[in-house]
Scaffold this motif. Structure first.
Motif, PDB file in Angstrom:
ATOM      1  N   THR A 189     -36.013   4.665  50.157  1.00 34.33           N
ATOM      2  CA  THR A 189     -37.015   5.514  49.539  1.00 34.33           C
ATOM      3  C   THR A 189     -36.525   5.835  48.156  1.00 34.33           C
ATOM      4  OG1 THR A 189     -37.219   6.476  51.755  1.00 34.33           O
ATOM      5  CG2 THR A 189     -37.916   7.575  49.628  1.00 34.33           C
ATOM      6  N   GLU A 190     -37.448   5.676  47.260  1.00 29.35           N
ATOM      7  CA  GLU A 190     -37.315   5.846  45.529  1.00 29.35           C
ATOM      8  C   GLU A 190     -37.945   6.925  45.305  1.00 29.35           C
ATOM      9  OE1 GLU A 190     -38.548   3.824  41.197  1.00 29.35           O
ATOM     10  OE2 GLU A 190     -39.139   3.072  43.283  1.00 29.35           O
ATOM     11  N   ILE A 191     -37.274   7.783  44.526  1.00 28.38           N
ATOM     12  CA  ILE A 191     -37.900   8.850  43.627  1.00 28.38           C
ATOM     13  C   ILE A 191     -38.110   8.566  42.205  1.00 28.38           C
ATOM     14  CG2 ILE A 191     -35.686   9.999  42.997  1.00 28.38           C
ATOM     15  CD1 ILE A 191     -37.169  12.646  43.512  1.00 28.38           C
ATOM     16  N   GLY A 192     -39.436   8.891  41.918  1.00 28.40           N
ATOM     17  CA  GLY A 192     -39.695   8.502  40.573  1.00 28.40           C
ATOM     18  C   GLY A 192     -40.539   9.525  39.898  1.00 28.40           C
ATOM     19  N   TRP A 193     -40.946   9.351  38.531  1.00 28.87           N
ATOM     20  CA  TRP A 193     -41.612  10.406  37.937  1.00 28.87           C
ATOM     21  C   TRP A 193     -42.275   9.773  36.866  1.00 28.87           C
ATOM     22  CZ3 TRP A 193     -36.391  11.041  39.082  1.00 28.87           C
ATOM     23  CH2 TRP A 193     -35.681  10.586  38.282  1.00 28.87           C
ATOM     24  N   ARG A 194     -43.610  10.093  36.432  1.00 26.19           N
ATOM     25  CA  ARG A 194     -44.188   9.535  35.171  1.00 26.19           C
ATOM     26  C   ARG A 194     -45.108  10.637  34.749  1.00 26.19           C
ATOM     27  NH1 ARG A 194     -47.381   4.226  35.592  1.00 26.19           N
ATOM     28  NH2 ARG A 194     -45.302   3.729  36.468  1.00 26.19           N
ATOM     29  N   LEU A 195     -44.691  11.256  33.524  1.00 26.65           N
ATOM     30  CA  LEU A 195     -45.402  12.453  33.125  1.00 26.65           C
ATOM     31  C   LEU A 195     -45.952  12.346  31.821  1.00 26.65           C
ATOM     32  CD1 LEU A 195     -42.938  15.439  33.987  1.00 26.65           C
ATOM     33  CD2 LEU A 195     -44.794  14.577  35.412  1.00 26.65           C
TER      34      LEU A 195
END
Length: 186
Positions: free
Chosen positions: A94-100
């Motif tokens: 499971t990967e956590i990621g973000w793009r804002l």
């Protein structure tokens, strides 16, 4: 029904809506947002990514949450979980990621949102561990990983990035439930 699955002090996390497509497409065309990706995203590639995100939600019950600023209700990008599809020594995981959106950078929103997602993910989905990775040049994202209590566990050549690309080398971070408990006691 409440619009948000969960919130942090400034952010709301929800399922994707049709109205997210245009602002997310604009993010995919923003050179600053896409600096550490091999290329900008076309409208077609963005629509396909949204479809993959929605499929992931249906199959797993969690995913990359559409993220709003609570003060305005404005969509600003995503923060959440995915399942990398490429083979490495740490996948499946499971990967956590973000793009804002670049307009909201520098306000601590990625860190705040990632912390909220980690707490939500460990509490509701009981992940054994959560990983995150980015191109070694992406120091902003790596700092978020560090701020949310993740530990660097290695480097790897991303198999989906061309071998001659300066973006192929990635840092790999990891956090476990016990890491979160330890951080809460500090």
């Amino acid at each position: 029904m409440d619009k948000y699955l969960f919130t942090s002090p400034r952010l709301g996390f929800r399922h994707w809506q049709d109205s997210d497509t245009l602002p997310f497409t604009a993010m995919g065309q923003d050179a600053a947002v896409m600096q550490y990706f091999p290329q900008l995203m076309t409208a077609e590639a963005t629509a396909a990514l949204i479809m993959r995100i929605q499929t992931h939600f249906r199959e797993k019950g969690y995913g990359l949450y559409a993220t709003d600023l609570l003060s305005t209700g404005t969509f600003i990008g995503f923060i959440g979980f995915s399942t990398p599809s490429f083979p490495t020594d740490f996948t499946p995981c499971t990967e956590i990621g973000w793009r804002l959106q670049s307009a909201v950078w520098g306000q601590g929103l990625a860190t705040e949102g990632a912390r909220a997602c980690l707490e939500y993910g460990f509490r509701h989905f009981h992940f054994p561990a959560i990983y995150s990775f980015t191109a070694v040049q992406n120091q902003r994202s790596e700092k978020v990983m560090q701020k949310i209590g993740m530990h660097q566990v290695g480097l790897f050549d991303h198999p989906l990035v061309a071998a001659d690309s300066s973006l192929q080398k990635h840092v790999l971070y990891k956090i476990t439930q016990s890491d979160i408990i330890s951080l809460q006691h500090l």
